[in-house]
Design a protein around this motif. Sequence first.
Motif, PDB file in Angstrom:
ATOM      1  N   MET A 187      17.957  33.869  39.793  1.00 12.73           N
ATOM      2  CA  MET A 187      17.320  33.916  38.470  1.00 12.73           C
ATOM      3  C   MET A 187      15.859  33.513  38.537  1.00 12.73           C
ATOM      4  N   ALA A 188      15.543  32.547  39.423  1.00 11.73           N
ATOM      5  CA  ALA A 188      14.143  32.132  39.581  1.00 11.73           C
ATOM      6  C   ALA A 188      13.301  33.271  40.141  1.00 11.73           C
ATOM      7  N   ASN A 189      13.907  34.096  41.009  1.00 10.63           N
ATOM      8  CA  ASN A 189      13.185  35.222  41.604  1.00 10.63           C
ATOM      9  C   ASN A 189      13.161  36.451  40.698  1.00 10.63           C
ATOM     10  N   SER A 190      14.006  36.455  39.672  1.00 15.74           N
ATOM     11  CA  SER A 190      14.095  37.608  38.767  1.00 15.74           C
ATOM     12  C   SER A 190      14.036  37.143  37.310  1.00 15.74           C
ATOM     13  N   PRO A 191      12.941  36.493  36.915  1.00 18.01           N
ATOM     14  CA  PRO A 191      12.880  35.910  35.560  1.00 18.01           C
ATOM     15  C   PRO A 191      12.921  36.941  34.436  1.00 18.01           C
ATOM     16  N   HIS A 192      12.591  38.203  34.757  1.00 12.85           N
ATOM     17  CA  HIS A 192      12.549  39.222  33.708  1.00 12.85           C
ATOM     18  C   HIS A 192      13.830  40.054  33.636  1.00 12.85           C
ATOM     19  N   SER A 193      14.905  39.553  34.260  1.00 17.37           N
ATOM     20  CA  SER A 193      16.183  40.273  34.172  1.00 17.37           C
ATOM     21  C   SER A 193      17.313  39.346  33.747  1.00 17.37           C
ATOM     22  N   VAL A 194      16.942  38.255  33.077  1.00 15.35           N
ATOM     23  CA  VAL A 194      17.917  37.228  32.688  1.00 15.35           C
ATOM     24  C   VAL A 194      18.503  37.536  31.306  1.00 15.35           C
ATOM     25  N   VAL A 195      19.804  37.321  31.184  1.00 19.56           N
ATOM     26  CA  VAL A 195      20.533  37.563  29.934  1.00 19.56           C
ATOM     27  C   VAL A 195      21.252  36.275  29.538  1.00 19.56           C
ATOM     28  N   GLU A 196      21.200  35.938  28.263  1.00 16.20           N
ATOM     29  CA  GLU A 196      21.902  34.761  27.739  1.00 16.20           C
ATOM     30  C   GLU A 196      23.338  35.148  27.384  1.00 16.20           C
ATOM     31  N   THR A 197      24.304  34.372  27.884  1.00 16.71           N
ATOM     32  CA  THR A 197      25.718  34.716  27.652  1.00 16.71           C
ATOM     33  C   THR A 197      26.561  33.478  27.357  1.00 16.71           C
ATOM     34  N   VAL A 198      27.781  33.749  26.891  1.00 17.72           N
ATOM     35  CA  VAL A 198      28.825  32.734  26.740  1.00 17.72           C
ATOM     36  C   VAL A 198      29.985  33.130  27.644  1.00 17.72           C
ATOM     37  N   VAL A 199      30.532  32.156  28.373  1.00 19.26           N
ATOM     38  CA  VAL A 199      31.681  32.425  29.241  1.00 19.26           C
ATOM     39  C   VAL A 199      32.945  32.457  28.394  1.00 19.26           C
ATOM     40  N   GLU A 200      33.643  33.600  28.406  1.00 12.05           N
ATOM     41  CA  GLU A 200      34.888  33.718  27.644  1.00 12.05           C
ATOM     42  C   GLU A 200      36.113  33.433  28.495  1.00 12.05           C
ATOM     43  N   ASN A 201      36.020  33.754  29.809  1.00 12.03           N
ATOM     44  CA  ASN A 201      37.158  33.493  30.696  1.00 12.03           C
ATOM     45  C   ASN A 201      36.664  33.522  32.137  1.00 12.03           C
ATOM     46  N   THR A 202      37.421  32.863  33.017  1.00 16.46           N
ATOM     47  CA  THR A 202      37.115  32.896  34.444  1.00 16.46           C
ATOM     48  C   THR A 202      38.396  33.195  35.212  1.00 16.46           C
ATOM     49  N   GLU A 203      38.254  33.879  36.339  1.00 16.11           N
ATOM     50  CA  GLU A 203      39.392  34.150  37.222  1.00 16.11           C
ATOM     51  C   GLU A 203      38.982  33.818  38.648  1.00 16.11           C
ATOM     52  N   LEU A 204      39.609  32.802  39.216  1.00 15.86           N
ATOM     53  CA  LEU A 204      39.369  32.453  40.612  1.00 15.86           C
ATOM     54  C   LEU A 204      40.205  33.368  41.490  1.00 15.86           C
ATOM     55  N   MET A 205      39.536  34.188  42.318  1.00 13.71           N
ATOM     56  CA  MET A 205      40.226  35.174  43.144  1.00 13.71           C
ATOM     57  C   MET A 205      40.342  34.749  44.603  1.00 13.71           C
ATOM     58  N   GLY A 206      39.912  33.516  44.913  1.00 14.89           N
ATOM     59  CA  GLY A 206      39.899  33.049  46.299  1.00 14.89           C
ATOM     60  C   GLY A 206      38.488  33.108  46.831  1.00 14.89           C
ATOM     61  N   PRO A 207      38.084  34.244  47.438  1.00 14.84           N
ATOM     62  CA  PRO A 207      36.720  34.332  47.989  1.00 14.84           C
ATOM     63  C   PRO A 207      35.650  34.561  46.927  1.00 14.84           C
ATOM     64  N   GLU A 208      36.051  34.796  45.679  1.00 11.08           N
ATOM     65  CA  GLU A 208      35.084  35.045  44.609  1.00 11.08           C
ATOM     66  C   GLU A 208      35.699  34.649  43.279  1.00 11.08           C
ATOM     67  N   THR A 209      34.848  34.506  42.267  1.00  3.55           N
ATOM     68  CA  THR A 209      35.307  34.242  40.913  1.00  3.55           C
ATOM     69  C   THR A 209      34.771  35.330  39.997  1.00  3.55           C
ATOM     70  N   HIS A 210      35.613  35.797  39.085  1.00  5.55           N
ATOM     71  CA  HIS A 210      35.177  36.767  38.088  1.00  5.55           C
ATOM     72  C   HIS A 210      34.889  36.022  36.790  1.00  5.55           C
ATOM     73  N   LEU A 211      33.695  36.217  36.274  1.00  3.45           N
ATOM     74  CA  LEU A 211      33.307  35.642  34.995  1.00  3.45           C
ATOM     75  C   LEU A 211      33.335  36.730  33.934  1.00  3.45           C
ATOM     76  N   TYR A 212      34.012  36.466  32.827  1.00  2.00           N
ATOM     77  CA  TYR A 212      34.044  37.394  31.698  1.00  2.00           C
ATOM     78  C   TYR A 212      33.118  36.830  30.623  1.00  2.00           C
ATOM     79  N   LEU A 213      32.024  37.533  30.389  1.00  2.00           N
ATOM     80  CA  LEU A 213      30.928  37.011  29.594  1.00  2.00           C
ATOM     81  C   LEU A 213      30.710  37.838  28.333  1.00  2.00           C
ATOM     82  N   ARG A 214      30.160  37.189  27.317  1.00  2.00           N
ATOM     83  CA  ARG A 214      29.731  37.868  26.092  1.00  2.00           C
ATOM     84  C   ARG A 214      28.283  37.477  25.833  1.00  2.00           C
TER      85      ARG A 214
END
Length: 372
Positions: A299-326
């Motif tokens: 985000m520091a390297n891409s300040p003009h591509s940032v979006v404000e969101t709220v986390v609605e749900n998370t899924e821990l998949m082991g090697p990665e996590t899926h964030l469901y955002l609004r």
Amino acid sequence: MAGVNLINVNKVFPNGVHAVKNVSLRVDEKEFMVLVGPSGCGKTTTLRMIAGLEEVSSGEVFIDDKRVNDLPAKNRDIAMVFQNYALYPHMTVFENISFVLELRKMPREEIKRCVNEAAQMLEITDLLKRKPKQLSGGQRQRVALGRAMVREPKVFLMDEPLSNLDAKLRVQMRSEISKLHRRLGTTVVYVTHDQVEAMTMGTRIAVMHGGVVHQVADPQTIYEKPVNAFVAGFIGSPAINFLRGDIVEGTNGMWLNLDNNKVNIPEGYAKVLRARGYANKAVLAGIRPENVHDDEQFMANSPHSVVETVVENTELMGPETHLYLRSVGHSPFNLVARVSPRTKARPGNNIRVALDMERIYFFDLNTEAAIY
């Protein structure tokens, strides 16, 4: 081995349903071609027309450069592996595999040799005396493959052969079929609705929808350069994020307005959008979940591509996590992000994420065709 060539093939059923529409597709010798798409897209009907199990309404089907439209299925020199295995329940594994060779009146010793070679390759030698009811789903599928192999056909046709297996066994059998293809050097046409199977097995993929072939290419090209929004949305898991936005040309470059979030469009994309007449117009943007980032350095390297969101749900998949955002705004949109399993994001958190705008796609809002 031989190739398959379909030229303007159509299938219209007696009830008027136009299931396959002007499909032209060439499968090269020794290629593993996967027909993929949702249920009802026409992929199995296409396979059955190649096999001769379904009559072609119009167009031409060639196998080994020979027109086979009027040739019965038994004379097309193909072998088909079905979803339900189609084994004879009263026969042993040996008898199931050898049945077609018996019909050819092949010498007994030659039959034994062919069956044993296939069984050894498929690691089912110890099952030859059993009957299908004594086998697991994966073992039955191997027997079905062995029965197809001993025929030494010009083309193997496979209709969702793994769909009845559990998830772990599907992964194993995907690998087994791919290895078998490489060892035998066979021509394979493989039907599936599972895009993971398509991506991991096919040397090329034909994506179908509504009876139409939308794109034919190698898996990497299908994933990275989809020709339209349907292909982009069907291939990839989790699915690509689609965002309706407005292209805005300003003195400080071109921007994509997403509700109250505004992200900068790289100049390479901006040139294409200008040239194609999309400046100051609405478009459909696509961004894959792995290109939505929550780490501070990105985000520091891409300040003009940032979006404000709220986390609605998370899924821990082991090697990665899926964030469901609004998104935060008057007309919120949804985003899915694939991030590190060490993310601190939790449901209810307000977080900022950055879109990798070098990996964004743009589609025409009306036609849904890719804008390249």
